[in-house]
Enzyme design. Structure first.
Site, PDB file in Angstrom:
ATOM      1  N   SER A   1       3.922   2.268   8.424  1.00  0.00           N
ATOM      2  CA  SER A   1       3.718   1.284   7.358  1.00  0.00           C
ATOM      3  C   SER A   1       5.023   1.073   6.597  1.00  0.00           C
ATOM      4  O   SER A   1       5.647   2.026   6.140  1.00  0.00           O
ATOM      5  CB  SER A   1       2.640   1.771   6.392  1.00  0.00           C
TER       6      SER A   1
ATOM      7  N   HIS B   1       0.827  -1.216   0.000  1.00  0.00           N
ATOM      8  CA  HIS B   1       0.000   0.000   0.000  1.00  0.00           C
ATOM      9  C   HIS B   1       0.856   1.259   0.000  1.00  0.00           C
ATOM     10  O   HIS B   1       0.375   2.337  -0.388  1.00  0.00           O
ATOM     11  CB  HIS B   1      -1.013  -0.016   1.155  1.00  0.00           C
TER      12      HIS B   1
ATOM     13  N   ASP C   1       1.264  -7.665   2.344  1.00  0.00           N
ATOM     14  CA  ASP C   1       1.409  -6.221   2.092  1.00  0.00           C
ATOM     15  C   ASP C   1       2.880  -5.844   1.933  1.00  0.00           C
ATOM     16  O   ASP C   1       3.516  -5.321   2.851  1.00  0.00           O
ATOM     17  CB  ASP C   1       0.765  -5.450   3.253  1.00  0.00           C
TER      18      ASP C   1
END
Length: 713
Positions: A648, A87, A224
């Protein structure tokens, strides 16, 4: 004096190393933090603390990067390969995708350096060193300054100190950030690399498996991750994109572990958390809930429903809108979860108890009483003064400034700086043109009409911009008729209007364009609303800073970590399961078995569709050296590391400094974590590095990538 037990517990949870898993610790003063060092060793740190960060010698932090300024990443090869989240790379993957080459759906693999794809807007940032410059910054202030004067003096000195770095070495960037509510200031010295190329991306059925449904949830089965490479000139120095550039050779490369983890295994996370408000007063938290968070929930819910409907209908729209939908929906769901968790965990009640104890301490301490007697009454008064306007401004920002893309484009055109350096002008033009390429006028028209209606239902009439009066008088209140006319008559709905503006076409008066006229109405109203709050906002800024400092003085014997502010931080703890509610317990890892279960459970839902060849690969159980001790393939795992947005892509290391995985999410039950840490509930969700390597090796068959990695034996 006697302090209430509940308040003591709350402050311990918020501000000290009361729990091994709590804290986003500053790298620069880690060696001085004896308590944190001791706890890390007790939990399982096996490498010397000085090898985590050392500005004079290669250290683990030298492998960690800020990825694009919005995520984190980790360098894993001598030739500059960077692992980050899918992402985090999503926008870059989307920009290279088309219906013919759908890298979002099918993934992307570069088999050689020549096939790697450049991303002009992307950069990575390495931290070289940090320095406490608090005395120098605060020397520019005086006790009698108004808050606005203090802010100007502080900002000016921060800018001067930062510029001194690049003046001495043009390849460096100096940034001074405020800590502890503006009571301390630290300089970070960085080196940026702007040639960053896409190397590998898994299909979105892996990288985004579960999409919105699973976002912020555990158990999770999302792979991810994505892979990029940093390029430099032939002297290993930063350089803008050029075919002549070569892979960058970093100071330190993160080794990768295939040993996995067990319940209680040590885990530390290094990255760039965006922002937290752990020290914010209860008044500020309540304002955030009812203002910005609720505005995101209401307005983005309307906008995203329109986007999602059209994305599901048409592949070209799915590709065009994938990245902006992903970004919007992420914070939308975050706001929903945050407000719910604040209520469920009674965060406001706990904060108020803690504040009551602080009041008692101030009253019983003569020196504090003299300075802070009116602290809480001032905070309460000024938050109440701006309550209605602040809430309206939150809805205004979501409905207009962050709403229809035509408005965003028109505002950018109005603010275009012709006098900037040529490089900046060219980059901004490319960015504008890319936004036009990603715009569908029919969808944007529907969004704008819907948001005009939504905004009007959420605020009183005094917060309506002049556009609403125009709709009433010229269009008899027909919002759709107004929107149709706007999009039909504005030249800025296409790049041709932008071209006329940039070429200074004498037949085109930018200020007569209806989209620009709309923006001017919005700017006027936005300015007026902000002006209404100037005095109260300055008092709040001062009060929150004094509140922060008072709490630290009250507990002077404790180590305090500062709120996250997009600078590098270390968090540490253990791989650990948790009980989300009575009668339930969530394990600390998931396997590919859960992918099959979710595919069956959500049959027909495109968010859980996985290509047959991937399911066949999992079914074969040919996991090789990437399998766990039972022969299964782990997908994700959780630890009690302290993280937030910006983390992230952060590297999750074991006690020897070897890569275990990549952090990518938090859990739903602890969505209030930006304002309070709940040690029994809060978890950091990471993708297992063995699953990452399995996908690169067994699915991608990217032997060229695998040869570069340093896998610990």
């Amino acid at each position: 004096m006697r302090i209430k037990l509940a308040a003591t517990i709350f402050f311990a949870a918020c501000m000290a190393v009361a729990h091994a898993d709590e804290g986003m610790w500053m790298i620069g003063n880690l060696n001085k933090n004896k308590q944190a060092k001791q706890v890390m060793k007790e939990l399982g740190l096996r490498m010397p603390v000085q090898k985590l960060y050392n500005p004079k010698k290669p250290a683990l932090t030298d492998a960690v990067v800020s990825f694009g300024g919005f995520c984190s990443g980790v360098v894993v090869s001598e030739d500059g390969l960077v692992f980050t989240n899918h992402h985090c790379g999503f926008s870059s993957i989307q920009q290279h995708s088309s219906v013919e080459h759908d890298y979002l759906k099918n993934g992307f693999i570069a088999r050689s350096l020549a096939e790697e794809l450049p991303n002009p807007e992307l950069f990575v940032r390495f931290l070289l060193r940090t320095e406490d410059v608090s005395k120098r910054v605060l020397a520019a202030t005086t006790p009698v300054m108004k808050e606005s004067e203090r802010r100007m003096a502080v900002d000016s000195m921060m800018h001067v100190i930062g510029m001194e770095v690049s003046d001495k070495d043009s390849t460096l960037v100096g940034v001074v950030d405020a800590y502890y509510g503006g009571n301390e200031f630290w300089l970070s010295v960085y080196r940026d690399f702007t040639d960053v190329r896409l190397v590998f991306a898994p299909p979105s059925s892996i990288g985004k498996f579960g999409w919105d449904t699973d976002n912020w949830m555990w158990p999770r089965h999302t792979g991810d991750f994505s892979v990029f490479r940093i390029y430099s000139d032939k002297q290993n120095a930063p350089a803008d994109y050029s075919p002549e550039n070569v892979p960058y050779h970093p100071k330190y490369v993160a080794p990768i572990s295939l040993d996995g983890y067990q319940e209680g295994s040590f885990s530390m996370t290094l990255g760039y958390p965006g922002s937290t408000e752990r020290y914010l007063s209860s008044y500020g938290i309540e304002e955030m809930m009812n203002g910005l968070n609720q505005a995101m929930i209401d307005v983005r819910g309307v906008k995203q429903a329109i986007w999602k409907r059209e994305m599901d209908r048409r592949p070209d729209i799915r590709i065009k809108y994938a990245s902006k939908y992903d970004e919007s929906s992420n914070y939308w769901k975050n706001s929903i979860g945050t407000n719910k968790a604040i209520r469920h965990l009674k965060v406001l009640e706990k904060k108020r108890e803690a504040e009551s104890s602080l009041r008692d301490w101030i009253q019983s301490t003569p020196g504090e009483r003299e300075k802070l007697l009116r602290l809480f009454s001032s905070l309460e008064l000024n938050y109440n003064k701006r309550k209605e306007t602040n809430r309206a401004l939150a809805y205004f920002g979501e409905s207009f400034i962050n709403g229809p893309e035509l408005v965003q484009l028109s505002l950018e055109v109005l603010n275009f700086d012709f006098e900037a350096e040529e490089k900046q002008v060219v980059a901004r033009l490319k960015k504008l043109l890319a936004k036009y390429e990603g715009l569908d006028l029919a969808i944007d028209k529907e969004v704008y009409a819907a948001l005009l209606k939504e905004y009007k239902t959420k605020v009183t009439s005094r917060y309506l911009p002049a556009t609403y009066a125009k709709i009433d008088t010229l269009y008899h209140g027909d919002i759709q008729a107004y929107v149709d006319t706007l999009y039909k008559t504005s030249a800025l709905t296409s790049p041709m209007g932008l071209k006329r503006f940039l070429e200074r076409d004498s037949t085109f008066n930018i200020f007569e364009d209806p989209a620009v006229s709309l923006c001017l109405d919005l700017i006027v109203k936005y300015y007026d609303m902000n002006q209404e709050m100037v005095e109260s906002s300055e008092q709040i800024e001062q009060g929150e800073r004094m509140f922060n400092a008072a709490m630290r003085r009250m507990y002077a014997d404790r180590n305090f970590y500062p709120d996250a502010n997009a600078t590098m931080r270390l968090s540490f703890g253990s791989v650990r399961s948790y009980a989300p509610f009575d009668g339930a317990r969530y394990d600390y890892y998931t396997t590919v078995k859960g992918i099959f279960e979710k595919v069956r459970e959500h049959a027909g839902d495109p968010d859980f569709e996985v290509q047959p060849e991937l399911l066949n690969l999992f079914s074969s159980r040919d996991f090789g050296r990437y399998a766990n001790a039972e022969g299964d393939m782990n997908v994700c795992f959780i630890s009690d590391n302290d993280i937030t947005g910006g983390n992230s892509g952060s590297a999750m290391f074991n006690g020897k400094g070897e890569l275990l995985g990549l952090a990518f999410d938090g859990n739903w039950e602890a969505m209030s974590s930006d304002v309070v840490f709940e040690p029994q509930l809060q978890r950091c969700i990471g993708v297992d590095i063995r699953y990452v390597l399995f996908m690169i090796d067994k699915y991608g068959k990217a032997g060229n990538i695998m040869k570069e990695l340093q896998i610990a034996r």
